[in-house]
Design a protein around this motif. Structure first.
Motif, PDB file in Angstrom:
ATOM      1  N   LEU A 252       1.006  -0.457   0.190  1.00 14.40           N
ATOM      2  CA  LEU A 252       0.102   0.322  -0.037  1.00 14.40           C
ATOM      3  C   LEU A 252       0.914   0.973  -0.009  1.00 14.40           C
ATOM      4  N   LYS A 253       1.101   2.303  -0.589  1.00 14.05           N
ATOM      5  CA  LYS A 253       1.266   4.098  -0.370  1.00 14.05           C
ATOM      6  C   LYS A 253       1.204   4.138   0.743  1.00 14.05           C
ATOM      7  N   VAL A 254      -0.283   4.393   1.434  1.00 13.88           N
ATOM      8  CA  VAL A 254      -0.693   4.541   2.551  1.00 13.88           C
ATOM      9  C   VAL A 254      -1.820   3.920   3.493  1.00 13.88           C
ATOM     10  N   LEU A 255      -1.701   3.953   5.109  1.00 12.33           N
ATOM     11  CA  LEU A 255      -2.561   3.360   5.108  1.00 12.33           C
ATOM     12  C   LEU A 255      -2.703   3.998   6.432  1.00 12.33           C
ATOM     13  N   THR A 256      -3.422   4.779   6.742  1.00  9.86           N
ATOM     14  CA  THR A 256      -3.615   5.964   7.876  1.00  9.86           C
ATOM     15  C   THR A 256      -5.159   6.050   8.744  1.00  9.86           C
ATOM     16  N   MET A 257      -4.882   6.285  10.159  1.00 11.85           N
ATOM     17  CA  MET A 257      -5.872   6.658  10.527  1.00 11.85           C
ATOM     18  C   MET A 257      -6.375   8.443   9.981  1.00 11.85           C
ATOM     19  N   SER A 258      -8.211   7.996   9.237  1.00 10.14           N
ATOM     20  CA  SER A 258      -8.921   9.433   8.436  1.00 10.14           C
ATOM     21  C   SER A 258      -8.990  10.407  10.384  1.00 10.14           C
ATOM     22  N   GLY A 259      -9.038  11.348   9.036  1.00 10.32           N
ATOM     23  CA  GLY A 259      -9.687  12.839   9.837  1.00 10.32           C
ATOM     24  C   GLY A 259     -10.681  13.239  10.228  1.00 10.32           C
ATOM     25  N   TRP A 260     -11.055  11.717  10.169  1.00  8.94           N
ATOM     26  CA  TRP A 260     -13.153  12.174  10.471  1.00  8.94           C
ATOM     27  C   TRP A 260     -13.391  11.568  11.933  1.00  8.94           C
ATOM     28  N   ASN A 261     -12.437  10.702  12.351  1.00  7.63           N
ATOM     29  CA  ASN A 261     -12.646   9.983  13.711  1.00  7.63           C
ATOM     30  C   ASN A 261     -12.515  10.994  14.895  1.00  7.63           C
ATOM     31  N   PRO A 262     -13.418  10.610  15.600  1.00  9.38           N
ATOM     32  CA  PRO A 262     -14.121   9.247  16.259  1.00  9.38           C
ATOM     33  C   PRO A 262     -15.614   9.550  15.249  1.00  9.38           C
ATOM     34  N   PRO A 263     -15.883   8.599  15.000  1.00  7.03           N
ATOM     35  CA  PRO A 263     -17.307   8.535  14.767  1.00  7.03           C
ATOM     36  C   PRO A 263     -18.622   9.975  15.198  1.00  7.03           C
ATOM     37  N   PRO A 264     -18.996   9.981  14.472  1.00 10.31           N
ATOM     38  CA  PRO A 264     -20.173  11.067  15.930  1.00 10.31           C
ATOM     39  C   PRO A 264     -21.431  10.164  16.217  1.00 10.31           C
ATOM     40  N   GLY A 265     -21.931  10.442  16.863  1.00  8.22           N
ATOM     41  CA  GLY A 265     -22.396  10.073  18.169  1.00  8.22           C
ATOM     42  C   GLY A 265     -23.967   9.629  16.848  1.00  8.22           C
ATOM     43  N   ASN A 266     -25.215   9.509  15.766  1.00  6.49           N
ATOM     44  CA  ASN A 266     -25.317   9.233  15.081  1.00  6.49           C
ATOM     45  C   ASN A 266     -24.727   7.861  14.314  1.00  6.49           C
ATOM     46  N   ARG A 267     -23.498   8.093  14.012  1.00  7.56           N
ATOM     47  CA  ARG A 267     -23.014   6.700  13.322  1.00  7.56           C
ATOM     48  C   ARG A 267     -22.931   5.692  14.069  1.00  7.56           C
ATOM     49  N   LYS A 268     -22.034   6.140  15.890  1.00  5.90           N
ATOM     50  CA  LYS A 268     -21.905   4.952  16.499  1.00  5.90           C
ATOM     51  C   LYS A 268     -23.055   4.179  16.586  1.00  5.90           C
ATOM     52  N   MET A 269     -24.084   4.814  16.926  1.00  7.30           N
ATOM     53  CA  MET A 269     -25.447   3.839  17.507  1.00  7.30           C
ATOM     54  C   MET A 269     -25.892   2.663  15.410  1.00  7.30           C
TER      55      MET A 269
END
Length: 1298
Positions: A252-269
């Motif tokens: 792979l060229k890049v495997l990294t944590m996304s800047g969108w972390n952590p998921p917002p509450g509605n996505r956690k659900m």
């Protein structure tokens, strides 16, 4: 059943071990949970080579009772084996396979194996089910109902949590990086380097499959130019050859944590746990959601958040399966990568218990790495064991493991394993904390005080700096003493830990040198921060002996350490002139923590002072000392005798005691012989006829056994008197009393030497009533000082290079304290230029921003210790540095160096600049770029800023021991030395199992064990097993000690010998060439060990008929042996013989005769005409003479008759492999004695008879043994041994202690 280490699950590439079992602990090393369990013994512990009386080594548990099982002999140790069985594993998507397991393993260990296997390595979040029931992670297999041979275990995928998703991503990252050496070069996660596979080419172990006919296939024997004898070139690049596997396979060229972390509450659900960002090798950018059900593609981009599943979404339980579907390159390369990973030897991959740092590294590209980045941001503090928000209570862990039960072998193993595990974790955490403190990343607990006085707490560890902040060490040498005190204290902690008295506790202690600062890291006594030290200390003194207090419980506990540590219980006066009783030095403080435990700390004066460096007004030292110019004033007053020296001195005194007493008994006996009636009637004055006397062999053999029996009598008499049962007569008591007095024993009825650690301590006063005792103790210390000079020092050589680099290290330490972080590489490269470069006036490059920051930083009053903004370092010149080095050598070591520049030093003392670079780098933690440095150029400096890659900490810590394993190891060595190879081999194998159980698969002591096993298998003719064990020993030595450590060089030589014996000639040669390169780099050509190495190379080259090359090495070996052992030594005779053999093969008989005559003369003068060596040499001379005459006749015939001459064929002998191997064995100290079965039986009976004879005088032998090895050991076990030693008892491993 015990799994051998090579069948161990190679601790999961980095972190999987860490996560799948809290017991496995902080690093990816097989911890408590991953190691296979151990064979149990019916005796709790093997016979230990007990010494009785006071020559006894400190018992591991510090108590005086005998160890359980001491009376059992090696042959009685019965191994109870739990037979292993195999189970079938059903995992999704692959064929079922069977797996061998052991009843003592935990379920978690099967997890570990699956996470390491090539076809299941991508799974982390699963459970194992038997008949539909989920197995508990931490239960042992034997406790699982219904689990038996042939049972089917089903791998069931489990839903993810945030923790499991993180573990999974980390594991995938580790699999992707599994062949990448960057972690080893950067010194992280207990990775370290190994290069053996580059030189063996995967060759080893195939020997069995080879056809014998391949023996003489043409092989390339040409050594690289730079390792030939006499070569002046010392390249650095071959130190770390490029491994073919390192060429990165990019998945792979890049495997990294996304800047969108952590998921917002509605996505956690909706089950979103976290988001990843990936760029594939094909340049496709994708966003991935980690959810409870697995991983799938979502529709987010770098700037737009859309967590809805993409189409198609490729939902997969494992990230690897998802990436396989979206990137063909990933699929192909990942498969190849895993194939290569599992082909590597497990020992190349398992993490080491303590971090090993490399002083050189190639230029590496810095790649993106999400896990590394995350670790750096969180500083991994709460991430230690994936218990977010919780730091570990180190003190509680360290003390609780010590309190574990230790009544039998399984309990002791569990306890020692836990102690070792916590210590290695603590060392890693303390090292990280100390670096954070010096880098200015930790807030001080007393921020308003000046920098040097600040103290820090991080991760439940207390950090203090090595400065004399409150004039605490004013009388001892100020800052210099404050710098030395922590290491002395650490040595004290080590010693009390070994004695291991129940109820007495020491602090976890690590000493870290980093960027010129010394940091002491300690675990925290509960409650100590809430109260004043004055209130806390209930034993000892906080002001070096002015106010002193004592406590009965501390006296009772310390009394139990006094015998093994040889510390005298004594009285001192406090400031009110009251007598206070102590059983340690006054500085040793006793504090009862809030947890009710009795702690001792400040153990810096555990050992007696070295009077050679402590001038005391009005005190005269013995003549041996004054003659050598002692005592000499030193820059601090904390010089003390090492524990090894104290032990050697006591052994020496014990021997003296035995001899004195035996002499007096002999005299008594002589006077009694004049009145024989008393002997016959067994009168009371007759010692010989006491009923306790063993009916002895000495009765018949007066002359042979008289001295032995004399010593045996003394031993028995001493025991009788010590038992005080009234059976000993007054004259005998008198004998013992006189001997005790003569050697300075504190008891008049038994040999017992102890030291008062407060003698000559500034500020400590003794009561009037103790003046006699004090006088005797002063004399004892003076005797010890003289013993050091007259008996110990002569066996050592002064290393000028060591002296120079140590002095340079002292200067570098203060030099670096004044350097700001942004100027570090410039400052270090400038120092190295001044130290090693011939360029006359190197100029330091100040970083541009330093000048700007000057004005601003005036306001910052409290800087972290590493942020002084002083540029004084930039004005240093080579002349000034070398002047300071000479000054420091004089002040610290009292040695006058005759040199003003590095070139003069190299010229005068025969040093090498590359060796000096290695030494200073290792001592100070510098890492330099792997390239060829032009040290001798007068036109440009050798180093630039870009050449300094890193600065590492230099860490000193406690090494917890595996005591039972060590007893087995010693018993095995003893058996081997008595000639019982098979029994010895069994004991050593058992020791290996126990070492693995306590330390995990990687450890220095395991390495020594493997080396000895390899040697034994070789002697017993099992070459394949010898190769396998020695290969592990080499790998382990490289990984745990360093790729160019002297020990590693020796391991390479042993491996080369076993390769040669297995007909792997080219491998043997490349291993020997590697060993010679390392030897040249580390020591240079002028070293006594070089002779052994060159003899080995020369013999192998002789074997492959490279005669001219062979002669170059053999003649060099001859020159080195002659220089170090003198022209008349037996080693030199052997060297002459080896050279003569090569000249014979070249048909140069005149030279051959000349060398063999030299050898013959040496044998004749040293061993006499009748010795077999002399006879062999004489025979060989005759043979050479005949060949020379035959050759001359042939030549004459040719001259007379020209081409028509009738020439008989000349017999020029190419050496047979067998004869070369025989010579190789001789020079490496291995003797084979061809014996029939009957001979063997007779030999064993003889050994057993001698063993009984020795039983009587065992103590004397035990006391003499250490004395025999005090002078510099002869590592080659060379031909000197041939004449004198009883053959059966020949020690097959001259360097067993490793």
């Amino acid at each position: 059943m015990v799994i051998k280490t090579d069948e161990l699950p190679a601790a999961a590439p980095a972190d999987s071990a860490r996560d799948h079992g809290s017991q496995a602990g902080g690093k990816g090393r097989p911890g408590a949970a991953e190691l296979p369990s151990v064979m149990l013994l019916n005796g709790d512990c093997p016979e230990s080579l007990e010494k009785e009386g006071a020559a006894e080594p400190p018992r591991e548990n510090g108590l005086d009772e005998a160890e359980p099982g001491d009376e059992t002999t090696g042959q009685e140790v019965i191994v109870i084996q739990d037979t292993g069985f195999s189970v079938k594993i059903l995992a999704p998507g692959i064929e079922p396979f069977s797996l061998q397991v052991s009843p003592q393993e935990m379920v978690q260990e099967i997890h570990q194996v699956l996470m390491d296997r090539e076809d299941t390595c991508h799974r982390t979040c699963f459970s194992l089910h038997l008949d539909g029931n989920m197995l508990d992670h931490f239960s042992e297999l034997r406790s699982v109902e219904g689990l038996q041979e042939g049972s089917v275990l089903r791998v069931v995928e489990e839903p993810y949590t945030v923790r499991e998703a993180r573990i999974h991503v980390r594991h995938v990252r580790d699999l992707l990086k599994s062949l990448d050496p960057s972690d080893a070069f950067n010194g992280v996660d207990c990775n370290s380097l190994s290069f053996l596979s580059v030189f063996t080419d995967g060759d080893l172990g195939d020997s069995g499959k080879r056809k014998k006919g391949l023996e003489m296939d043409p092989i390339d024997c040409t050594p690289p130019e730079y390792i030939l004898p006499g070569s002046r070139e010392r390249p650095l690049c071959p130190l770390q050859p490029q491994n073919r596997d390192w060429k990165p396979l990019q998945c792979l060229k890049v495997l990294t944590m996304s800047g969108w972390n952590p998921p917002p509450g509605n996505r956690k659900m909706h089950g979103d746990l976290m988001y990843l960002f990936v760029i594939t090798a094909e340049d496709r950018q994708v966003s991935i959601t980690a959810s409870t059900r697995g991983f799938y593609l979502n529709q987010s981009t770098a700037y737009h958040f859309n967590p809805k599943p993409a189409s198609p979404r490729f939902l997969s339980h494992s990230l690897v399966e998802l990436l396989n579907q979206i990137s063909p390159t990933f699929k192909k390369n990942f498969a190849v990568l895993q194939k290569k990973r599992v082909q590597r030897h497990p020992f190349e991959r398992i993490a080491t218990p303590f971090q090993v740092y490399s002083w050189t590294a190639p230029q590496a590209e810095h790649a993106m790495d999400c896990v590394r980045a995350e670790d750096a941001y969180t500083s991994r503090l709460g991430y230690e064991e994936h218990i977010p928000g919780q730091t570990r209570d180190w003190n509680e862990e360290l003390q609780t493991t010590r309190e574990l039960p230790r009544k039998n072998l399984p309990e002791r193993l569990l306890r020692e394993r836990a102690i070792f595990k916590v210590h290695s974790d603590f060392t890693a955490a303390a090292t990280r904390g100390a670096m954070a403190v010096i880098d200015g990343n930790v807030m001080a607990i007393n921020p308003s005080e000046e920098t040097k006085m600040q103290m820090f707490i991080w991760n439940n560890i207390f950090f203090s700096l090595g400065f004399d902040v409150r004039d605490h060490y004013k009388d001892f040498g100020g800052d210099v003493a404050a710098y030395v005190a922590p290491t002395n204290d650490l040595n004290g902690v080590r010693t009390y830990n070994v004695v291991d008295v129940e109820g007495l506790y020491t602090l976890g202690t690590v000493v870290v040198d980093y960027r010129g600062y010394r940091v002491t890291a300690q675990s925290i006594i509960p409650g100590i921060l809430e109260r004043d030290q004055e209130q806390s200390v209930i034993y000892g003194s906080i002001d070096f002996g002015k106010t002193v207090v004592s406590h009965p419980r501390y006296l009772e506990l310390l009394e139990r350490t006094s015998r093994p540590l040889k510390i005298l219980r004594h009285r001192v006066l406090n400031d009110r002139d009251e007598e206070v009783e102590l059983c340690s030095s006054v500085e040793c403080k006793g504090i009862i923590g809030n947890d009710g435990r009795h702690y001792i700390l400040d153990l810096l004066r555990t050992f007696p002072p070295d009077l050679n460096f402590l001038p005391v007004p009005g005190e005269e030292l013995p003549e041996e000392c004054t003659r050598a110019g002692f005592p000499r004033a030193h820059c601090h007053k904390l010089c003390c005798l090492r524990q090894e020296l104290v032990d050697a001195f006591v052994e020496h005194r014990y021997l003296l005691f035995m001899k004195l007493a035996a002499l007096q008994l002999m005299q008594q006996k002589a006077s009694q012989l004049e009145t024989p009636s008393s002997l016959e009637n067994g009168g009371p004055s007759s010692m010989e006829s006491k009923p306790e006397d063993p009916p002895g062999p000495e009765v018949g053999s007066e002359e042979e056994g008289s001295s032995a029996s004399g010593l045996a009598k003394v031993k028995e008499l001493a025991e009788t008197i010590a038992a005080d049962d009234g059976t000993a007569d007054p004259r005998s008591r008198e004998v013992i009393r006189n001997a005790c007095k003569a050697v300075g024993s504190i008891s008049s009825t038994a040999f017992d030497i102890r030291f008062n650690p407060d003698i000559f301590s500034p500020g400590v006063r003794f009561p009037e009533s103790c003046q006699d005792e004090v006088r005797d103790q002063k004399q004892l210390l003076k005797d010890a000082a003289a013993f050091l000079l007259s008996c110990q020092i002569p066996g050592l050589k002064i290393g000028i290079g060591e002296l120079i680099t140590r002095s340079a290290k002292h200067i570098f330490k203060t030099y670096l304290q004044g350097v700001e972080l942004s100027g570090l590489s410039a400052a270090i490269s400038h120092f190295l230029n001044c130290f090693l470069s011939s360029y006359p006036n190197p100029v330091a490059h100040l970083p541009a921003d330093e000048l700007v920051s000057k004005k601003r930083s005036k306001r910052r009053k409290n800087r972290p210790p590493g942020a002084a903004d002083n540029t004084a370092w930039a004005v240093m010149t080579p002349q000034e540095l070398w002047r300071n080095i000479c000054q420091e050598a004089k002040n610290y070591f009292d040695f006058s160096l005759e040199c003003e520049t590095v070139d003069q030093a190299v010229e005068t003392y025969g040093l090498q600049k590359i060796t000096l670079l290695r030494e200073i780098s290792l001592k100070t933690g510098i890492q330099v770029l792997l390239k060829e440095y032009s040290f001798d150029s007068r036109h440009k400096p050798a180093f630039t800023e870009e050449d300094v890659l890193n600065i590492f900490p230099v860490v000193k810590h406690v090494n917890p021991k595996a005591s039972d394993a060590f007893h087995f190891f010693q018993s095995g060595q003893a058996k081997v030395q008595q000639g019982f190879l098979k029994e010895g081999c069994e004991l050593i194998n058992e020791a290996l199992n126990l070492f693995n159980n306590v330390y995990g698969a990687m450890h220095v002591e395991t390495c020594a064990c493997l080396r000895l096993l390899a040697r034994l298998h070789y002697i017993m003719g099992d070459y394949a097993e010898a190769l396998s064990n020695q290969q592990k020993a080499v790998l382990m030595s490289e990984r745990v000690m360093g790729i160019e450590h002297p020990n590693t060089i020796q391991e390479y030589m042993h491996l080369a010998l076993y390769c040669f014996a297995s007909s792997q000639l080219s491998t043997a040669l490349s291993l020997l060439y590697r060993a010679r390169y390392l030897m040249l780099l580390v020591f240079g050509e002028d070293h006594p060990e070089m002779a052994l190495l060159d003899n080995n190379i020369g013999l192998v080259l002789h074997g492959v008929m490279e005669y001219d090359l062979s002669l170059r090495f053999l003649e060099n070996a001859l020159a080195v042996s002659t220089k170090y052992h003198g022209p008349k030594a037996l080693k030199v005779a052997l060297s002459h013989h080896l050279v003569a053999r090569v000249y014979e093969s070249k048909a140069e008989f005149r030279s051959a005769l000349q060398h063999e005559k030299e050898g013959y003369t040496i044998y004749k003068t040293q061993l006499g005409e009748d010795h077999e060596k002399t006879k062999e040499s004489s025979e060989y001379l005759k043979c050479l003479t005949q060949q020379a005459v035959a050759l001359q006749r042939t030549m004459n015939e040719i001259y007379r008759n020209g081409s028509s001459a009738n020439i008989p064929p000349l017999k020029f002998t190419a050496p047979s492999m067998a004869s070369v191997l025989e010579q190789l064995n001789v020079i490496n100290g291995i003797l084979f004695i061809p014996l029939s079965q009957k001979d063997l039986e007779n030999l064993k009976a003889e050994v057993a008879r001698r063993h009984q004879l020795q039983e009587a005088s065992r103590n004397r032998d035990k006391a003499e043994e250490p004395m025999a090895i005090e002078p510099e050991p002869e590592p080659s076990g060379g031909p000197e041994d041939l004449g004198s030693e009883p053959r059966a008892a020949k020690d097959p491993s001259p360097s067993m202690q490793g």
